[in-house]
Design an enzyme around this catalytic site. Structure first.
Site, PDB file in Angstrom:
ATOM      1  N   GLY A  28     -80.951 -29.319 -40.141  1.00 39.56           N
ATOM      2  CA  GLY A  28     -80.434 -30.113 -39.048  1.00 39.56           C
ATOM      3  C   GLY A  28     -78.926 -30.786 -39.524  1.00 39.56           C
ATOM      4  O   GLY A  28     -78.452 -30.342 -40.786  1.00 39.56           O
ATOM      5  N   GLY A  68     -82.644 -38.095 -35.823  1.00 37.87           N
ATOM      6  CA  GLY A  68     -82.740 -37.269 -36.881  1.00 37.87           C
ATOM      7  C   GLY A  68     -81.558 -36.154 -36.727  1.00 37.87           C
ATOM      8  O   GLY A  68     -80.276 -36.530 -36.240  1.00 37.87           O
ATOM      9  N   CYS A  69     -81.946 -34.858 -37.010  1.00 40.28           N
ATOM     10  CA  CYS A  69     -80.787 -33.782 -37.105  1.00 40.28           C
ATOM     11  C   CYS A  69     -80.299 -33.658 -35.568  1.00 40.28           C
ATOM     12  O   CYS A  69     -80.936 -33.701 -34.616  1.00 40.28           O
ATOM     13  CB  CYS A  69     -81.592 -32.504 -37.329  1.00 40.28           C
ATOM     14  SG  CYS A  69     -80.686 -30.976 -36.682  1.00 40.28           S
ATOM     15  N   PHE A  70     -78.972 -33.677 -35.414  1.00 43.64           N
ATOM     16  CA  PHE A  70     -78.272 -33.872 -34.342  1.00 43.64           C
ATOM     17  C   PHE A  70     -78.371 -32.429 -33.377  1.00 43.64           C
ATOM     18  O   PHE A  70     -77.916 -32.398 -32.382  1.00 43.64           O
ATOM     19  CB  PHE A  70     -76.971 -34.420 -34.214  1.00 43.64           C
ATOM     20  CG  PHE A  70     -75.989 -33.937 -35.288  1.00 43.64           C
ATOM     21  CD1 PHE A  70     -75.855 -32.758 -35.591  1.00 43.64           C
ATOM     22  CD2 PHE A  70     -75.080 -34.774 -35.658  1.00 43.64           C
ATOM     23  CE1 PHE A  70     -74.996 -32.301 -36.762  1.00 43.64           C
ATOM     24  CE2 PHE A  70     -74.317 -34.539 -36.709  1.00 43.64           C
ATOM     25  CZ  PHE A  70     -74.213 -33.034 -37.219  1.00 43.64           C
TER      26      PHE A  70
END
Length: 461
Positions: A28, A68-70
């Protein structure tokens, strides 16, 4: 930064591409945000000392969201109707003009409030509303996990809404309260989403923009808890609306309690469709399998932890998760190896994947004479028929021909010998070797280990 079109990506998996990032199928990164003031977007990028003003459509509005993970957040939010543009970046922290590496270093040190990986979402208010955009935000991640999202752990992965007007704050708080009702009804805990005014949005480096378009095998999140956001239908209905939930979970009573494989999928997941085509469509494994688009376990059963990517294959035993395989990008042999390690005996697994050989005259199927089919013990795919089996006197089950397309041949120079290895075409496991001293009509002797064969009598077919 604003590109004036909606970015679309192929649905992505999180399997071994993610594995590279978090030592599991996972990975991520971050993305950024922007302010909307009097019809202008003020963006600040690493290395720029002055804000860059960019015009936006008259009906455009922006909100900055941490999920969260972009990488996955960018993909999910870009697919919402009415969304014009999504940019990845950082917001909510103390460092000025951060780089991605600095964000990771700050998280390790914990010396200051770190930025969150965020996405700046621009949407057309003539086509959608902030509530609908936030409905997608709530549904596409798990907002109850605190400083983490799935296997990405750290305050930089926190759930967050960064607003720019009091009106946006009011919608954020109202949608949070509504979604909390839906989550609580499904047994989830309290929402931990940070809701604060946006101070500054820093776009991430170009390599993190449109990441999943550039890297289709990169990380993409599951899409949330599976609990639907209950859209408002008017002020009068607000207090009585029933929370909508995602697809109901499978009934545990309809499944094989002793051992059952469940494939958790999501709508629009291209790698789920690939797994269906390449694996499930031809399923003959002795392990029973079922698919579901619910993120919840079968009723009465328990997951070891929440799901965070699709497809995720979970092996349950006696109603409890034993192991899971997250993500799929066409590596069928890798999936079968995972299942084999869980279902085969250590001795059989050693033959299948370490090219071991059972001692001669010890195999359980050496003297088997019943009519039937010898199948791959992992996939269940047919390998040899009993009428092609003969007594070679070598101490291993021998066949003069396999079923068409069932095996593959490979040069083997191990142990100082030049031989031709025989593998199962469906799973890739080692079966034995083939020699040119067999009987007519082929003149071949397929010398196969009993341990990597499962016999299915004709009467059971």
């Amino acid at each position: 930064m604003t590109r004036g079109f909606k970015t679309r990506y192929p649905a992505s998996r999180d399997g071994r591409g993610l594995l590279a990032r978090i030592a599991l199928p996972g990975g991520g990164l971050l993305l950024g945000a922007t302010l909307l003031v009097s019809g202008l977007i003020f963006a600040q990028s690493p290395g720029k000392t002055l804000p860059v003003a960019e015009p936006v459509a008259e009906k455009a509005e922006q909100i900055t969201l941490g999920m969260g993970c972009f990488w996955g957040a960018e993909k999910r939010m870009s697919e919402l109707p009415g969304v014009i543009d999504v940019v990845s970046g950082f917001a909510g922290g103390e460092r000025s003009n951060p780089s991605y590496r600095q964000i990771l270093a700050d998280e390790r040190r914990g010396r200051q409030k770190n930025h969150a990986e965020v996405v700046r979402v621009t949407f057309d208010t003539g086509q959608t509303s902030l509530e609908r955009v936030l409905a997608g935000f709530w549904e596409h991640h798990d907002p109850t996990q605190g400083n983490r999202q799935g296997n990405d752990i750290g305050s930089n992965y926190r759930s967050a809404i960064y607003f720019v007007t009091p009106a946006q704050e009011a919608v954020a708080q109202r949608t949070k309260a509504r979604y909390q009702l839906a989550l609580s009804a499904a047994g989830y805990g309290a929402i931990t989403t940070e809701i604060r005014p946006l101070a500054t949005f820093y776009p991430a480096e170009e390599e993190h923009q449109d990441y999943l378009r550039k890297n289709p095998d990169g990380y993409c999140g599951l899409g949330g808890t599976g609990i639907r956001y209950p859209m408002e239908t008017g002020a009068a209905a607000e207090a009585t609306v029933e929370p909508k939930q995602g697809e109901p979970p499978l009934s545990g009573g309809d499944l094989e309690a002793e051992r059952q494989l469940i494939v958790f999928e999501a709508e629009g997941c291209g790698y789920c469709a690939l797994f269906q085509t390449e694996v499930l469509a031809h399923w003959e494994s002795p392990v029973p399998v079922r698919s579901t688009r619910s993120a919840r376990p079968p009723t009465g059963w328990k997951l070891a932890e929440p799901l965070w990517a699709t497809p995720t294959m979970v092996l349950f035993e006696n109603g409890h998760e034993r192991a899971r395989y997250t993500g799929y990008s066409g590596d069928a042999a890798g999936f079968w190896r995972w299942l084999a390690q869980l279902t085969l005996s250590p001795e059989t697994f050693d033959i299948a994947y370490a090219q071991a050989t059972e001692a001669p005259y010890t195999g359980a199927l050496l003297d088997n004479r019943r009519p039937g089919t010898y199948v791959d013990p992992v996939t269940g795919v047919a390998l040899f028929r009993s009428d092609a089996k003969y007594k070679s006197g070598t101490g291993w089950p021998s066949f003069f021909q396999p079923i068409d397309g069932a095996v593959t041949m490979h040069q083997d120079s191990s142990h100082g010998m030049r031989r031709v290895e025989v593998r199962s075409a469906s799973s890739g496991i080692h079966l034995g070797h083939v020699f040119d001293d067999g009987p007519p009509p082929t003149g071949k002797r397929y010398c196969i280990n009993s341990g990597v064969l499962r016999f299915v009598p004709d009467q059971e077919l």
